[in-house]
Design a protein around this motif. Structure first.
Motif, PDB file in Angstrom:
ATOM      1  N   SER A   4       0.844  -1.189   0.000  1.00  0.00           N
ATOM      2  CA  SER A   4       0.000   0.000   0.000  1.00  0.00           C
ATOM      3  C   SER A   4       0.883   1.243   0.000  1.00  0.00           C
ATOM      4  N   ASN A   5       0.235   2.356  -0.248  1.00  0.00           N
ATOM      5  CA  ASN A   5       0.866   3.659  -0.142  1.00  0.00           C
ATOM      6  C   ASN A   5       1.685   3.810   1.147  1.00  0.00           C
ATOM      7  N   LEU A   6       1.096   3.436   2.277  1.00  0.00           N
ATOM      8  CA  LEU A   6       1.804   3.589   3.557  1.00  0.00           C
ATOM      9  C   LEU A   6       3.006   2.653   3.653  1.00  0.00           C
ATOM     10  N   LEU A  35       4.826   1.689   1.170  1.00  0.00           N
ATOM     11  CA  LEU A  35       5.868   2.243   0.298  1.00  0.00           C
ATOM     12  C   LEU A  35       6.555   3.432   0.970  1.00  0.00           C
ATOM     13  N   LEU A  36       5.752   4.286   1.598  1.00  0.00           N
ATOM     14  CA  LEU A  36       6.330   5.444   2.277  1.00  0.00           C
ATOM     15  C   LEU A  36       7.234   5.003   3.426  1.00  0.00           C
ATOM     16  N   GLU A  37       6.792   3.974   4.144  1.00  0.00           N
ATOM     17  CA  GLU A  37       7.591   3.472   5.260  1.00  0.00           C
ATOM     18  C   GLU A  37       8.917   2.900   4.759  1.00  0.00           C
ATOM     19  N   ASN A  97       7.842  12.739   1.158  1.00  0.00           N
ATOM     20  CA  ASN A  97       6.719  12.361   0.289  1.00  0.00           C
ATOM     21  C   ASN A  97       5.431  12.048   1.044  1.00  0.00           C
ATOM     22  N   TRP A  98       5.411  12.287   2.344  1.00  0.00           N
ATOM     23  CA  TRP A  98       4.199  12.015   3.124  1.00  0.00           C
ATOM     24  C   TRP A  98       3.299  13.248   3.095  1.00  0.00           C
ATOM     25  N   THR A  99       2.003  13.005   3.145  1.00  0.00           N
ATOM     26  CA  THR A  99       1.067  14.107   3.317  1.00  0.00           C
ATOM     27  C   THR A  99       0.549  14.077   4.753  1.00  0.00           C
ATOM     28  N   LEU A 144      -2.380  13.614   5.744  1.00  0.00           N
ATOM     29  CA  LEU A 144      -3.279  12.473   5.926  1.00  0.00           C
ATOM     30  C   LEU A 144      -2.489  11.169   6.094  1.00  0.00           C
ATOM     31  N   ASP A 145      -1.408  11.021   5.314  1.00  0.00           N
ATOM     32  CA  ASP A 145      -0.562   9.828   5.477  1.00  0.00           C
ATOM     33  C   ASP A 145      -0.053   9.720   6.909  1.00  0.00           C
ATOM     34  N   MET A 159      -2.828   8.547   9.113  1.00  0.00           N
ATOM     35  CA  MET A 159      -3.180   7.154   8.834  1.00  0.00           C
ATOM     36  C   MET A 159      -2.118   6.212   9.399  1.00  0.00           C
ATOM     37  N   ARG A 190      -2.324   5.930  13.111  1.00  0.00           N
ATOM     38  CA  ARG A 190      -3.410   5.012  13.453  1.00  0.00           C
ATOM     39  C   ARG A 190      -2.968   3.568  13.264  1.00  0.00           C
ATOM     40  N   ILE A 227      -9.004  11.879  11.988  1.00  0.00           N
ATOM     41  CA  ILE A 227      -8.817  11.437  10.603  1.00  0.00           C
ATOM     42  C   ILE A 227     -10.052  11.758   9.766  1.00  0.00           C
ATOM     43  N   MET A 239     -10.067  14.068   6.446  1.00  0.00           N
ATOM     44  CA  MET A 239     -10.514  13.640   5.128  1.00  0.00           C
ATOM     45  C   MET A 239     -11.475  14.637   4.503  1.00  0.00           C
ATOM     46  N   TYR A 284      -8.364   3.736   2.630  1.00  0.00           N
ATOM     47  CA  TYR A 284      -7.198   4.588   2.356  1.00  0.00           C
ATOM     48  C   TYR A 284      -5.905   3.869   2.728  1.00  0.00           C
ATOM     49  N   GLY A 285      -5.964   3.060   3.764  1.00  0.00           N
ATOM     50  CA  GLY A 285      -4.793   2.293   4.171  1.00  0.00           C
ATOM     51  C   GLY A 285      -4.339   1.301   3.118  1.00  0.00           C
ATOM     52  N   GLN A 286      -5.236   0.952   2.190  1.00  0.00           N
ATOM     53  CA  GLN A 286      -4.928  -0.068   1.185  1.00  0.00           C
ATOM     54  C   GLN A 286      -4.575   0.498  -0.185  1.00  0.00           C
ATOM     55  N   VAL A 287      -4.858   1.770  -0.442  1.00  0.00           N
ATOM     56  CA  VAL A 287      -4.674   2.267  -1.807  1.00  0.00           C
ATOM     57  C   VAL A 287      -3.196   2.264  -2.177  1.00  0.00           C
ATOM     58  N   ASP A 288      -2.935   2.127  -3.474  1.00  0.00           N
ATOM     59  CA  ASP A 288      -1.545   2.107  -3.899  1.00  0.00           C
ATOM     60  C   ASP A 288      -1.126   3.490  -4.367  1.00  0.00           C
ATOM     61  N   MET A 289       0.102   3.587  -4.805  1.00  0.00           N
ATOM     62  CA  MET A 289       0.685   4.884  -5.131  1.00  0.00           C
ATOM     63  C   MET A 289       1.164   4.876  -6.578  1.00  0.00           C
ATOM     64  N   TYR A 333       1.301  16.448  -4.395  1.00  0.00           N
ATOM     65  CA  TYR A 333       0.625  15.271  -3.872  1.00  0.00           C
ATOM     66  C   TYR A 333      -0.876  15.439  -3.966  1.00  0.00           C
ATOM     67  N   ARG A 340      -3.218   7.124  -4.751  1.00  0.00           N
ATOM     68  CA  ARG A 340      -2.524   8.276  -4.216  1.00  0.00           C
ATOM     69  C   ARG A 340      -1.439   8.613  -5.231  1.00  0.00           C
ATOM     70  N   ILE A 397       1.932  10.989  -6.677  1.00  0.00           N
ATOM     71  CA  ILE A 397       3.034  11.929  -6.502  1.00  0.00           C
ATOM     72  C   ILE A 397       3.384  12.444  -7.891  1.00  0.00           C
ATOM     73  N   PRO A 426       9.554  -3.187  -2.827  1.00  0.00           N
ATOM     74  CA  PRO A 426      10.737  -2.506  -2.296  1.00  0.00           C
ATOM     75  C   PRO A 426      10.756  -2.447  -0.758  1.00  0.00           C
TER      76      PRO A 426
END
Lengths: 301, 554
Positions: free
Chosen positions: A7-9, A11-13, A188-190, A192-193, A196, A199, A268, A272, B10-15, B85, B92, B94, B288
């Motif tokens: 997920s987005n999170l 990848l950011l992590e 690259n975090w917002t 909201l990220d 989230m 949480r 949160i 949103m 939102y926790g599941q969406v990709d980038m 962003y 999501r 970039i 990654p």
């Protein structure tokens, strides 16, 4: 395929951990700037992940203006004890002794002296060559162009025209003596990220982010807090209101917004549907057009 | 949707990371401003700024949102890479927003290096200009898998389909030379909002997706290399006497506990015993992810070493051939020494030859004595210590490097490694360029299973049993006869088949293929990664071994 989705999170992590480890591998004396706020809490959590099961291989540095919220000082002490951190606190004591405060001086002068100068003093005293900061590119327009490794000359100053290109995940960390970098693993975090992730990872943050009935007085359409050392303008009355803070800084300069969001999920939910970017609650960004950019060139984050 | 569901979602969406290229006048800032605005990526205070600035010709000045630094605002141009962003319920995003002036190839390459998608803007009034070709070339050079050509300002050509079709045809003619896997065209008006977020009613002749919808649905699952496990060591973790781990980010591929690994460049082998994270140990990890690996054996491993599977290794090379984008005022000259930073390894090296410079507008090759700022050339380099590389076309992470001037410490160049070995070994016309596509279509990676030791008739019988076991599980496999040559096997493997070769002969290395050696007896002198199979009844163990090597995980 779905087995290998991130997920987005996630990848950011993964990106932030990679950055933090690169800095530790390539620099002599890194330090993590710790502001006690939610972004610092996330950055600290990521650093703990990066070096698990080992301890953090660098100290944390708080640049204290002495006008932070009392709740922030409590939180700082608690976190330092909980994770066994080498947490150092620096105050620009000379300026403080000379009477620098956010009431008798305009916010621009005050933050320059207590935050920017204080930061540069702390970095020089620790001989740090790399300082992690929790800034994000989505916070303010001039930050959109900030690199992950932000180069500072021997005076700690930033030159927007003289930054190194960053390709792929290959960061050039080579320095001449006296130069240093600021590193932004959360680039690259917002906002909201951040929430989230707080949480998902159950990261503790200062309770001021959650709505409660607090003693405040009106400042335009926002609210400023009342503490024992608060100097309210003449003729203004304080009152109790359900408010919360979207960012934390010096209490005389940090506005609260009216909110019923008393829990993380409620915050949160508010995020949103939020219609104002968080820095609108910081008085220092509004001093003048392009002020953040100015501060950065002088050495502020 | 209630809050819990929303938060969970939102926790599941990709980038998706995308880059935009276009000149000042193509309306790029307007397009990004429009995307942010219409996708509700703006806050009220940003909107207020927009509204305060007022209308220009009846439209909001979206470009104001993205033109960042003060000096740039005064000049009215954007001059660097800026990151923006926004998110929609599906993804999501970039944005790496880069300017398209002639002199800023460097910025465009920077923005493109991390992008999955490039949006190339073309002004409908002007058609395909040399700079539009330049943008496409740089996107192709940096290996961006998906390119969207947004033909903008359709409002100024009366939404005329003929204009759109002409530009599309012109650009397609040029783009065939660049070999994009996924190229699409969308007619838009950033200023009026046509086909940006919603399909435009003013262009009923266009039946494709709006730009945002396209960005939300581009399939990026195939962009990541999950085949070749590559783990450059960032740090050795030694917090106590009973823990030794290797911290790093998996750059490609998948690793599991129990996998054999080889450490490069030393060539020592061991087995993965733990995949450590603060959230608990994992059974497997993939690119990654950032993890810490523990190995069964105490081996001397340092930052800059790389772990990979013994049957699928990067090349250990000192001599490199690469496309280089030059980023410094001080030109690149053959004979000069630079620091090459590649994965977590930094070594010094010399530029030995500038083969040619390439004109990004025409793609013509030119003789040149040096490479100046914003020029692109094909360069030979000699590294003073070995690097662990893959061709950039196959692996962006292990095919890329930057060049640093050791005197000024500036980043002066960006390089993408070209494969030379693969071409020589293969009879393919495209030098292996189509391998990734074939893997996606077939769902497997070409491989050779080479049978050694034991009598020939038993090898043949076992080969046929292995073929049957693989076919039964839906994998394309072929067992060759005893008269087959190693070259036959290599060629079939490069086409994506699992080839079972019963002759015991060594097979030439093929860039895209994996080789598994299977011995029919325990006696011979086998290397550690040789699998022992005692005849046809154990054919299924070959299937499991191939699975473990990630052959069918495409």
């Amino acid at each position: 395929m779905s087995d290998y989705q991130l997920s987005n999170l996630d990848l950011l992590e993964a990106e932030a951990i990679h950055i933090i480890r690169e800095v530790v591998a390539e620099f002599e004396r890194p330090v993590m700037l710790y502001s006690i706020g939610k972004d610092s809490s996330v950055m600290l959590h990521l650093a703990r992940k990066a070096f698990y099961p080992g301890p953090l291989p660098f100290p944390l540095q708080h640049v204290d203006t002495t006008y932070k919220f009392p709740e922030m000082y409590d939180f700082r002490a608690k976190v330092a004890a909980q994770f066994g951190l080498d947490l150092r606190v620096h105050v620009n004591t000379k300026a403080k002794a000379e009477g620098m405060n956010p009431y008798d001086h305009d916010s621009y002068t005050y933050t320059t002296v207590m935050k920017t100068h204080g930061l540069l003093q702390a970095l020089a005293a620790g001989q740090f060559d790399a300082a992690f900061g929790g800034a994000r590119r989505d916070e303010e327009r001039s930050r959109a162009k900030e690199r992950i490794y932000s180069f500072r000359d021997s005076h700690g100053q930033w030159d927007p025209k003289n930054q190194r290109p960053e390709l792929w995940n290959l960061y050039n960390g080579r320095l001449h003596p006296g130069e240093s970098i600021r590193v932004f693993p959360l680039s690259n975090w917002t906002e909201l990220d951040i929430w989230m992730y707080i949480r998902r990872e159950a990261i503790e943050v200062v309770p001021l982010y959650f709505a409660a009935e607090r003693e405040v007085y009106a400042h335009g359409d926002q609210w400023l807090p009342v503490y024992p050392d608060t100097r309210m303008p003449a003729g203004v009355r304080s009152e109790r209101r359900m408010v919360r803070y979207r960012t934390l800084g010096c209490h005389p300069l940090t506005c609260a917004v009216e909110s019923d969001a008393a829990t993380l999920d409620a915050v949160i939910g508010e995020m949103m549907t939020a219609r104002a970017s968080e820095r609108t609650t910081r008085l220092i960004d509004k001093d003048r057009d392009g002020s953040m950019e100015q501060k950065k060139q002088e050495g502020y984050f | 949707m209630d809050l819990d569901t929303l938060v969970e979602h939102y926790g599941q969406v990709d980038m998706l990371r995308f880059t935009t290229a276009g000149s000042v006048d193509d309306g790029k800032s307007t397009l990004i401003g429009r995307l942010l605005h219409d996708a509700k990526g703006l806050f009220d205070d940003q909107l207020a700024t927009l509204e305060d600035a007022g209308l220009q010709g009846g439209d909001l000045q979206f470009a104001l949102l993205t033109d960042g630094l003060r000096s740039e605002r005064e000049q009215g141009i954007t001059i660097d890479v800026a990151y923006r962003y926004f998110s929609t319920p599906d993804r999501r995003f970039i944005i790496a927003d880069t300017p398209g002036h002639e002199q800023y190839t460097r910025n465009m390459a920077t923005g493109a290096s991390t992008a999955n998608v490039a949006i190339v803007l073309i002004d409908a009034r002007h058609g395909v200009l040399t700079q539009s070709k330049r943008h496409g070339f740089i996107a192709s050079l940096l290996g961006i898998p998906h390119v969207i050509v947004a033909i903008n300002k359709m409002d100024l050509v009366d939404y005329d389909q003929a204009v759109f079709e002409q530009i599309r045809s012109d650009y397609e003619g040029f783009a065939t030379r660049l070999g994009f896997g996924d190229l699409s065209f969308i007619p838009v008006s950033a200023l009026k909002g046509d086909n940006v977020v919603d399909r435009s009613e003013r262009m009923p002749w266009y039946d494709g997706q709006s730009l945002l919808r396209k960005l939300e649905t581009v399939y990026t699952g195939g962009d990541r290399n999950l085949i070749d496990f590559r783990f450059p060591v960032q740090l050795v973790q030694r917090p106590s006497h009973d823990f030794r781990g290797y911290a790093g980010q998996i750059q490609s591929g998948v690793v599991r506990v129990g996998d054999p690994v080889m450490v490069l460049p030393s060539g020592k082998t061991s087995t993965v015993t733990r995949i450590v994270t603060m959230d608990g140990d994992l059974d497997q990890a993939f690119a990654p992810q950032s993890v810490t690996l523990c190995l069964a054996d105490e081996i001397d491993i340092d930052r800059g070493d790389m772990l990979a599977h013994p049957g699928n290794l990067p090349q250990v090379r000192r001599d490199l051939e690469a496309m280089v984008v030059w980023m410094s005022e001080e030109p690149m000259r053959p004979g000069r020494t630079y620091v090459i930073k590649h994965t977590t390894r930094s070594v010094r090296g010399r530029v030995t030859q500038l083969r040619y410079r390439i004109d990004p507008n025409t793609l013509h090759r030119q003789d040149a004595a040096d490479l100046k700022l914003n020029e692109i050339g094909r360069v030979d380099l000699q590294a003073f210590r070995p690097l662990l590389v893959d061709p950039y076309a196959r692996n962006r992470a292990t095919g890329a490097f930057i060049l640093i001037d050791p005197m000024t410490n500036r980043t002066v160049g960006a390089g993408m490694i070209i494969d030379r070995k693969g071409r020589a070994a293969s009879k393919q016309s495209d030098g292996g360029q189509g391998a990734d596509a074939r893997e996606r279509i077939l769902g497997q990676r070409g491989s050779v299973v080479r049978l050694v030791d034991g009598p020939a008739d038993q090898r043949l019988e076992t080969a046929q049993a292995i073929e049957a076991a693989l076919l039964e599980h839906g994998h394309l496999a072929i067992a060759l006869g005893l008269d087959a040559t190693p070259a036959d096997a290599a060629l079939l493997a490069s086409a994506g088949l699992v080839v079972v070769l019963p002759t015991g002969a060594a097979v030439p290395q093929v860039a895209a293929a994996h080789t598994l050696t299977v011995a029919l007896t325990d006696d011979g002198e086998h290397s550690d990664d040789t699998l022992v199979v005692h005849g046809p009844m154990e054919a299924a163990s070959v299937l499991r071994a191939l699975e473990a090597h990630g052959i069918f995980r495409v």
